[in-house]
Write a protein that holds these residues in place. Sequence first.
Motif, PDB file in Angstrom:
ATOM      1  N   GLU A 182      50.750  83.469  24.107  1.00 20.84           N
ATOM      2  CA  GLU A 182      51.690  84.257  23.300  1.00 20.84           C
ATOM      3  C   GLU A 182      51.039  84.808  22.043  1.00 20.84           C
ATOM      4  OE1 GLU A 182      52.276  81.226  24.499  1.00 20.84           O
ATOM      5  OE2 GLU A 182      54.381  80.914  25.043  1.00 20.84           O
TER       6      GLU A 182
ATOM      7  N   SER B  34      51.440  88.566  20.721  1.00 20.88           N
ATOM      8  CA  SER B  34      51.966  88.866  19.392  1.00 20.88           C
ATOM      9  C   SER B  34      50.948  89.652  18.562  1.00 20.88           C
ATOM     10  CB  SER B  34      52.358  87.571  18.678  1.00 20.88           C
ATOM     11  OG  SER B  34      51.236  86.727  18.506  1.00 20.88           O
TER      12      SER B  34
ATOM     13  N   ARG C 221      58.432  83.393  27.541  1.00 18.29           N
ATOM     14  CA  ARG C 221      59.741  83.939  27.204  1.00 18.29           C
ATOM     15  C   ARG C 221      59.655  84.704  25.885  1.00 18.29           C
ATOM     16  NH1 ARG C 221      60.185  79.780  30.467  1.00 18.29           N
ATOM     17  NH2 ARG C 221      62.065  79.408  31.702  1.00 18.29           N
ATOM     18  N   ARG C 222      60.648  85.542  25.655  1.00 17.09           N
ATOM     19  CA  ARG C 222      60.594  86.355  24.437  1.00 17.09           C
ATOM     20  C   ARG C 222      60.667  85.488  23.183  1.00 17.09           C
ATOM     21  NH1 ARG C 222      65.142  90.774  23.553  1.00 17.09           N
ATOM     22  NH2 ARG C 222      66.218  88.966  22.669  1.00 17.09           N
ATOM     23  N   SER C 223      61.427  84.415  23.235  1.00 14.48           N
ATOM     24  CA  SER C 223      61.553  83.544  22.065  1.00 14.48           C
ATOM     25  C   SER C 223      60.204  82.929  21.680  1.00 14.48           C
ATOM     26  CB  SER C 223      62.580  82.445  22.344  1.00 14.48           C
ATOM     27  OG  SER C 223      62.222  81.697  23.494  1.00 14.48           O
TER      28      SER C 223
ATOM     29  N   GLU D 173      58.248  85.507  19.820  1.00 12.07           N
ATOM     30  CA  GLU D 173      58.742  85.627  18.451  1.00 12.07           C
ATOM     31  C   GLU D 173      58.141  84.538  17.564  1.00 12.07           C
ATOM     32  OE1 GLU D 173      62.998  85.685  18.393  1.00 12.07           O
ATOM     33  OE2 GLU D 173      63.145  87.190  19.978  1.00 12.07           O
TER      34      GLU D 173
ATOM     35  N   VAL E 299      59.514  93.074  18.035  1.00 10.59           N
ATOM     36  CA  VAL E 299      59.367  92.248  19.238  1.00 10.59           C
ATOM     37  C   VAL E 299      60.653  92.281  20.055  1.00 10.59           C
ATOM     38  CG1 VAL E 299      59.066  89.888  20.082  1.00 10.59           C
ATOM     39  CG2 VAL E 299      57.604  90.748  18.235  1.00 10.59           C
ATOM     40  N   ARG E 300      61.784  92.090  19.403  1.00 12.11           N
ATOM     41  CA  ARG E 300      63.055  92.075  20.124  1.00 12.11           C
ATOM     42  C   ARG E 300      63.406  93.440  20.711  1.00 12.11           C
ATOM     43  NH1 ARG E 300      65.227  88.845  14.938  1.00 12.11           N
ATOM     44  NH2 ARG E 300      64.520  86.753  15.570  1.00 12.11           N
TER      45      ARG E 300
ATOM     46  N   VAL F 177      60.055  94.014  23.782  1.00 13.06           N
ATOM     47  CA  VAL F 177      59.613  93.010  24.757  1.00 13.06           C
ATOM     48  C   VAL F 177      60.730  92.674  25.738  1.00 13.06           C
ATOM     49  CG1 VAL F 177      58.811  90.636  25.078  1.00 13.06           C
ATOM     50  CG2 VAL F 177      57.906  92.025  23.191  1.00 13.06           C
TER      51      VAL F 177
ATOM     52  N   CYS G 148      61.017  90.070  29.068  1.00 12.00           N
ATOM     53  CA  CYS G 148      60.403  89.046  29.909  1.00 12.00           C
ATOM     54  C   CYS G 148      61.319  88.759  31.094  1.00 12.00           C
ATOM     55  CB  CYS G 148      60.162  87.763  29.118  1.00 12.00           C
ATOM     56  SG  CYS G 148      59.011  87.943  27.732  1.00 12.00           S
TER      57      CYS G 148
ATOM     58  N   PHE H 176      64.744  84.749  27.835  1.00 10.72           N
ATOM     59  CA  PHE H 176      64.906  84.981  26.400  1.00 10.72           C
ATOM     60  C   PHE H 176      64.299  83.846  25.582  1.00 10.72           C
ATOM     61  CE2 PHE H 176      68.451  87.260  28.419  1.00 10.72           C
ATOM     62  CZ  PHE H 176      68.224  88.529  27.911  1.00 10.72           C
TER      63      PHE H 176
END
Length: 322
Positions: free
Chosen positions: A220, A224, A261-263, A266, A295-296, A299, A301, A322
């Motif tokens: 990740e 990022s 996952r997107r979280s 982040e 990012v939100r 992105v 996923c 998420f």
Amino acid sequence: MDQLPYEVLCSILAYCPPIPLLWTCSTFHCIALRILQSDLQWRSETQLQHCAKAITLHPCAFRYRTRSLTLDLQKSSDVHVFAELSAVMKGLARLQHNIVDELGRLVVDQLHLLMYSTRNDPDITTNLFEAIALSNPRSFTWTTPIDRPHHVEIAIVQPVIPHLFRALSTCDLLTNITLTHLAFESTASSAEILQHPLCLLATLPRLETLHFDRVVCLPETAISAFLILQTTGRPGGFSNPFKKLHLVDVYRESIWGYRIRRSSIEQAAVSTRLRFLDCPSSAPCGSEEDILAFVRKVVVCESKTERLIGGDRADPESSFLF
């Protein structure tokens, strides 16, 4: 048929095998020739060799602009396939109907590879880089020629990736990149994350979408870092055109490990931003709130390919992660 506009007729015949059309009538012959020469496809190394020879010996036979290139190799590729592709690229760039950029590279709408890369090419550094960098496509795709359900196989092996990404970073017309079935280096150090191959793509001035499907060993922090670089100002004064990073079955480590996952991206973005602030040579980056909002926004996923047993299981009611 005589009453149909030429453009409509071309659209209809695009769904037909072009070779039989060459022998039908003069009208169909011209359309089929345009289809064949506009969208060049090769299904073996031998066809690549014959194409390069035909361009050299009979350049006048190529009457139409090349718009897309597809290399579809069902079996393991020959170690010299990229050298042969380079020869074709050089020949196509010399044809009068084709478009080249200021560096003499062939400009095409699409470059599509369906093949397995190889570890055995002793000149992979030169051959792969040259084969890709001799063109300037608007869209690039590399995927596996055979997509098996419940099975994650590697089409783009780790030794190939640095040279592939370095070549793609030179293609300044690229707007869309799709890469599937690839394995990054599993021993990548978090301290070297700014040198990750993915960060090379952040320099592309027109990149809008990046799609990864079935990828292993992609941390990740690298994702990022790529996203933060997208927010730090663009080369050549371009505004940021990036719209979507689509991650389908992307794993931090092996396919038995954690699916990204997107979280988690982040969370990685917060720590990676601090690393950018501590690096005096990096460009200024935005605030934490701005980066998280970006990012939100871009992105997505997803999970698509489930193993029959084991592994990171996705929610059966939703494919989004998420």
